[in-house]
Design a protein around this motif. Structure first.
Motif: not given
Length: 566
Positions: A354-373
């Motif tokens: 979306s251009d309406e808000w910054e979607n970091l889920y999509v921005g990361a490209g893949s759920p394995d590129r998001i670490l829960l810390v």
């Protein structure tokens, strides 16, 4: 570029003039507290280093030169070592960690002597609504809120005892929460007057300016015109506007246009927090971003930036959700996440760019590129360090459902790391003379409550990484230039009084380190590891690091912006 060099020259000229007026006669045997002998001195101006001695008396640098006949209570042998001004962290989240542990271990051990706070949210001003929010959102570190204003918070830290200096911007989010609350609505004329008045009081008490973080609710709800009105007040007190811009991804260039507009219409210097192009599809925009900033500089606008030296960002898992989900604050978010119909709507929006808000889920490209810390709940803490993909697989659910479930269960934003940037772009940013450095993390220690979560490794390594990986190993910039951008540049931009340089008469914030060994050790898998190579650190003339070990001293002070009413 030209205005930056001009301003730096003017500042240094004034410093030299003050130093010359205040210079004392040659020191005698009883004059000096500390002499740092035989080191290679980088004065913070970017000039070539000199092999000279540095003397400290009280909280100031007393003398620089050949001091072989002088005597002092303490002699530091700096042969083979670099001597530099204390480093300045332009984006510190040590707001709470310094209440827990005033030693500032992970950053003192990187040579950081001053922490600059206030990205969007600040520790004041506080009213009942903000106080309730701060208490509700506390994680592993619990604390009482014994202050009402931002200035009172800084004095609270100083009186409590801290090893580093501290200063802060006023968070525009905090001003908004004070007056409007957490809802998506615009201020009435009366409310805007109240917001201006809060800014005026904090600027006169010594705040550095206005800080924003515009991708996060409720800051996301503020229009440009609201920010301009706050910055007009800050500009009267020689303040600065510093911003996590409205987008670092799909609308990166438009977000920069907003920052430049605010600077142009208010006359306020502006800085981009943690400059980056986030999301692979946006990486090619960085060159345009940098050239636009330099075009604004040539126009005469004072636009600068800071950065951290990693390709991963760190923020909340809630940054994957559309901003409307937090209209009304976190309690409203948690309620929405428990409603099946609302969850369907949220999931549909998270799955699309979306251009309406910054979607970091999509921005990361893949759920394995998001670490829960970082989790609040003891039940969920065993998931610390796992990727979103791993947790989704463990739970037998898709990643977006897992995001919503985890936030609702933990009732927190859940600290997360997103791999969003390219190494090539990091090096392009490093090459720019107007970019300083900030960790965007809390200073901490590998002990006690800090071990209950994993920070981004920048908490332990950001500044050492500049000097080790990028200066010595990869030769992206020379050492004298890196030190200028760690000390003299941010001190000048912020208008800090007699800080940022090794000059006679300056406050004695001094770092002694080994250029051959300085390095970061913290990793994403094992972040709680101190950097190597920093030998000695002095804050206000007091030694807080001796041969790499913390002395326990807490001489840090609250520092104030140039508009403070004395």
């Amino acid at each position: 570029m030209k205005w930056n060099l001009f301003c730096l020259g003017v500042f240094l000229t004034s410093v030299f003039a003050v130093s010359a007026q205040n210079r004392s006669p040659s020191p005698t045997a009883t004059d000096l507290d500390i002499i740092i002998k035989g080191g290679t001195v980088y004065d913070g101006s970017g000039a070539q280093p000199k092999h000279v001695d540095v003397a400290i008396q009280g909280d100031r640098i007393a003398s620089i030169g050949d001091l072989k006949t002088a005597k002092a209570k303490t002699i530091i042998d700096a042969n083979g070592l670099a001597v530099a001004p204390g480093f300045i962290n332009m984006l510190s989240w040590s707001t709470v960690s310094l209440i827990q542990d005033g030693r500032s271990q992970s950053e003192i051990r990187q040579g950081v002597t001053t922490e600059i706070m206030g990205e969007g949210e600040s520790m004041g001003p506080v009213n009942d609504r903000v106080r309730e929010h701060m208490l509700r959102e506390q994680g592993d570190i619990k604390y009482d809120i014994k202050w009402n204003t931002l200035a009172e918070y800084l004095r609270y830290l100083e009186n409590r005892g801290i090893s580093c200096n501290v200063a802060s911007f006023i968070g525009a989010t905090t001003i908004r929460e004070n007056v409007i609350g957490f809802e998506d609505k615009q201020p009435t004329p009366e409310q805007l007057d109240q917001m201006r008045e809060l800014v005026r009081k904090e600027m006169e008490a010594g705040a550095l300016g206005i800080g924003t973080s515009l991708i996060y609710p409720p800051a996301f709800y503020a229009k440009t015109e609201e920010l301009i009105e706050l910055c007009k007040v800050a500009a009267k007190y020689h303040g600065k506007y510093i911003s996590h811009m409205r987008s670092e991804g799909n609308r990166l260039l438009e977000a920069l246009d907003e920052l430049i507009r605010i600077s142009r219409e208010t006359g306020i210097p502006a800085e981009v927090y943690h400059i980056k192009a986030a999301g692979k599809q946006n990486w090619p925009k960085l060159d345009n971003l940098l050239s636009r900033i330099e075009a604004a500089q040539k126009e005469g606008l004072k636009i600068t930036a800071d950065m951290y030296t990693y390709t991963a960002a760190g923020t909340g898992l809630d940054a994957c959700l559309p901003p409307w989900t937090e209209d009304g604050g976190y309690p409203a978010l948690f309620k929405r996440l428990r409603d099946p119909a609302t969850r369907e709507k949220i999931a549909a929006e998270v799955s699309k760019d979306s251009d309406e808000w910054e979607n970091l889920y999509v921005g990361a490209g893949s759920p394995d590129r998001i670490l829960l810390v970082g989790f609040k709940s003891e039940k969920l803490k065993p998931l610390t360090g796992k990727s979103l993909a791993e947790v989704a697989k463990m739970r037998g659910k898709d990643p977006i459902t897992t995001i919503m479930d985890l936030i609702a269960e933990d009732e927190s934003r859940i600290d997360s790391i997103y791999f969003l940037m390219s190494e090539e772009n990091v090096k392009k940013e490093l090459a720019k003379s107007w970019i300083s450095f900030g960790s965007d993390e809390a200073s901490q220690a590998p002990e006690g409550v800090f071990l209950k979560s994993n920070p981004h490794p920048r908490a332990y390594g950001n500044f050492a990484r500049v000097l080790g990986k990028y200066v010595r190993d990869e030769k992206v910039i020379p050492l004298n230039e890196a030190i200028r951008r760690l000390s003299g540049l941010p001190a000048t931009n912020l208008g800090l009084d007699h800080r940022g340089f090794i000059k006679e008469g300056m406050f004695a914030d001094v770092v002694v380190f080994n250029p051959a060994t300085i390095s970061d050790r913290a990793t994403f898998e094992k972040p709680h590891q101190y950097a190597l190579g920093i030998k000695h650190v002095f804050v206000n003339g007091v030694q807080v690091l001796n041969e790499g070990e913390h002395t326990g001293a807490k001489p840090g002070r609250a520092l104030w912006g140039p508009g403070k009413i004395r």
